[in-house]
Structure formats: structure tokens, C-alpha cells
Design an enzyme around this catalytic site. Structure first.
Site, PDB file in Angstrom:
ATOM      1  N   SER A 141       0.855  -1.183   0.000  1.00  0.00           N
ATOM      2  CA  SER A 141       0.000   0.000   0.000  1.00  0.00           C
ATOM      3  C   SER A 141       0.887   1.227   0.000  1.00  0.00           C
ATOM      4  O   SER A 141       2.025   1.181   0.481  1.00  0.00           O
ATOM      5  CB  SER A 141      -0.876   0.011   1.257  1.00  0.00           C
ATOM      6  OG  SER A 141      -1.524   1.257   1.400  1.00  0.00           O
ATOM      7  N   TYR A 154      -1.064  -0.390  10.848  1.00  0.00           N
ATOM      8  CA  TYR A 154      -1.331  -0.813   9.460  1.00  0.00           C
ATOM      9  C   TYR A 154      -0.173  -0.381   8.555  1.00  0.00           C
ATOM     10  O   TYR A 154       0.340  -1.173   7.760  1.00  0.00           O
ATOM     11  CB  TYR A 154      -2.648  -0.220   8.960  1.00  0.00           C
ATOM     12  CG  TYR A 154      -2.897  -0.501   7.500  1.00  0.00           C
ATOM     13  CD1 TYR A 154      -3.266  -1.772   7.077  1.00  0.00           C
ATOM     14  CD2 TYR A 154      -2.736   0.503   6.542  1.00  0.00           C
ATOM     15  CE1 TYR A 154      -3.470  -2.044   5.723  1.00  0.00           C
ATOM     16  CE2 TYR A 154      -2.942   0.236   5.201  1.00  0.00           C
ATOM     17  CZ  TYR A 154      -3.312  -1.039   4.796  1.00  0.00           C
ATOM     18  OH  TYR A 154      -3.510  -1.310   3.457  1.00  0.00           O
TER      19      TYR A 154
END
Length: 193
Positions: A141, A154
Site C-alpha cells: 500500500s 497498518y
């Protein structure tokens, strides 16, 4: 290079990027092994692939369990004789500030987002090294590079995936003819605001 008749395993195939990737690879002529925890969604994807004339193997897969990871690799090789492509897509993103101490969510993200990638890679690597070809695609990501509030853990997991991908590429690309790609999708601003 053509994708036709290549064999791909896609984790986290029950929705989003995994679902779309499985459909796209199948439509391009690849044989796809799809895995996820939500078997009802996998059944839907399997039916869609078959309706389009594609070849598919569907299996319940919890990437936090090494036995599940090994099983989908074994079943894929048993069915089609090889694994050419691994798409490590399974991931979760519960967001909260560190001060909220949601330790259970942290552990779950580490297990799915990091260990899942490691377990699946471990499952295919000997096979790919033996045949001196393969492609491992890790879905990271942009959050692996750009940290944001409430996303510290995250972002840390996605940074780990990006770093692991680079190390794996350096280790395998020239020596074993195994390509490693790290994809870092961004956020669709329309969906969050």
C-alpha cells in the site's frame, strides 16, 4: 510473455483487488486458484470464472495458518502441476490510534498482513526455485511509505511487505529467475470523503 495457461494463486480473493485480479487473470487465460476465509464470496467468484469459461480451484484459506497456505499450494500443484504466479493480496486494515491500545487488532494485522505473505511465499518458493521461474506479486500500500494518524500499525505492516518484497527481489530475481513485484495502491479519495 503470455498469461494464457499460466497457473496463479490469489489470496484474499473474496473481494476487492483479489476478486478483480482473479477475474482478470482468468479472462486472460490463466488457471486460477482462489483462496479466502469467506467461502460464500469465493463460491460466487468461482461461478463467475466458470461462467466465463475459466479454470478455477477454490479453497478456504486463512493465511494466518501455515497449514492452510501449504494446502492451497499443494492442491494447486496437484491439479495443474505447477504454480507460476503468487498474488499475496490478503490484508486487513482496522484503523485506530495507538493510544487506544487495540492490541488484538495489532496482532491480527501482523498475522494477516505480514505472516500471511511470509507463509504463502514459503509455500511456493521451493517449487519456483526448482523450476527456475515464477512471479511473486505482493500487494502492499502507499501506506507502507506515507504514514497517517490512526494507521500507525497498518502502515508498519505494509512497510514490512514493501521491505520484504525488495529483499526477496534482490535474493531471487537474478539468481533464480523469479520475479518479485510489489504493488502499492493508494486510497480512492472519492470513497473516503
Amino acid at each position: 510473455m503470455t498469461i494464457k495457461n499460466k497457473v496463479a494463486i490469489i489470496t484474499g480473493a473474496s473481494s476487492g483487488i483479489g476478486y478483480a485480479t482473479a477475474l482478470a487473470l482468468s479472462k486472460a487465460g490463466a488457471k486460477v486458484a482462489i483462496g479466502a476465509r469467506r467461502t460464500d464470496k469465493l463460491d460466487q467468484l468461482e461461478n463467475e470464472i466458470k461462467k466465463n469459461g475459466g479454470e478455477v480451484l477454490s479453497q478456504k484459506l486463512d493465511v494466518t495458518k501455515k497449514t492452510d497456505c501449504d494446502a492451497i499450494v499443494d492442491q494447486t500443484i496437484k491439479k495443474w502441476g505447477t504454480v507460476d504466479i503468487l498474488v499475496n493480496n490478503a490484508g486487513i486494515m482496522p484503523l485506530s490510534f495507538v493510544k487506544n491500545l487495540k492490541v488484538d487488532e495489532w496482532e491480527q494485522m501482523i498475522d494477516v498482513n505480514i505472516k500471511g505473505v511470509l507463509f504463502m511465499t514459503a509455500g511456493v518458493i521451493s517449487h519456483m526455485k526448482e523450476k527456475k521461474s515464477g512471479h511473486i506479486i505482493n500487494i502492499s500500500s502507499v501506506a507502507g511509505r506515507v504514514v497517517f494518524p490512526s494507521g500507525s500499525v497498518y502502515c508498519a505492516t505494509k512497510h514490512a511487505v514493501t521491505a520484504f518484497s525488495e529483499g526477496l527481489r534482490q535474493e531471487l530475481s537474478a539468481r533464480s529467475n523469479i520475479r518479485v513485484t510489489c504493488i502499492e495502491p493508494g486510497v480512492d479519495r472519492k470513497s473516503v470523503g
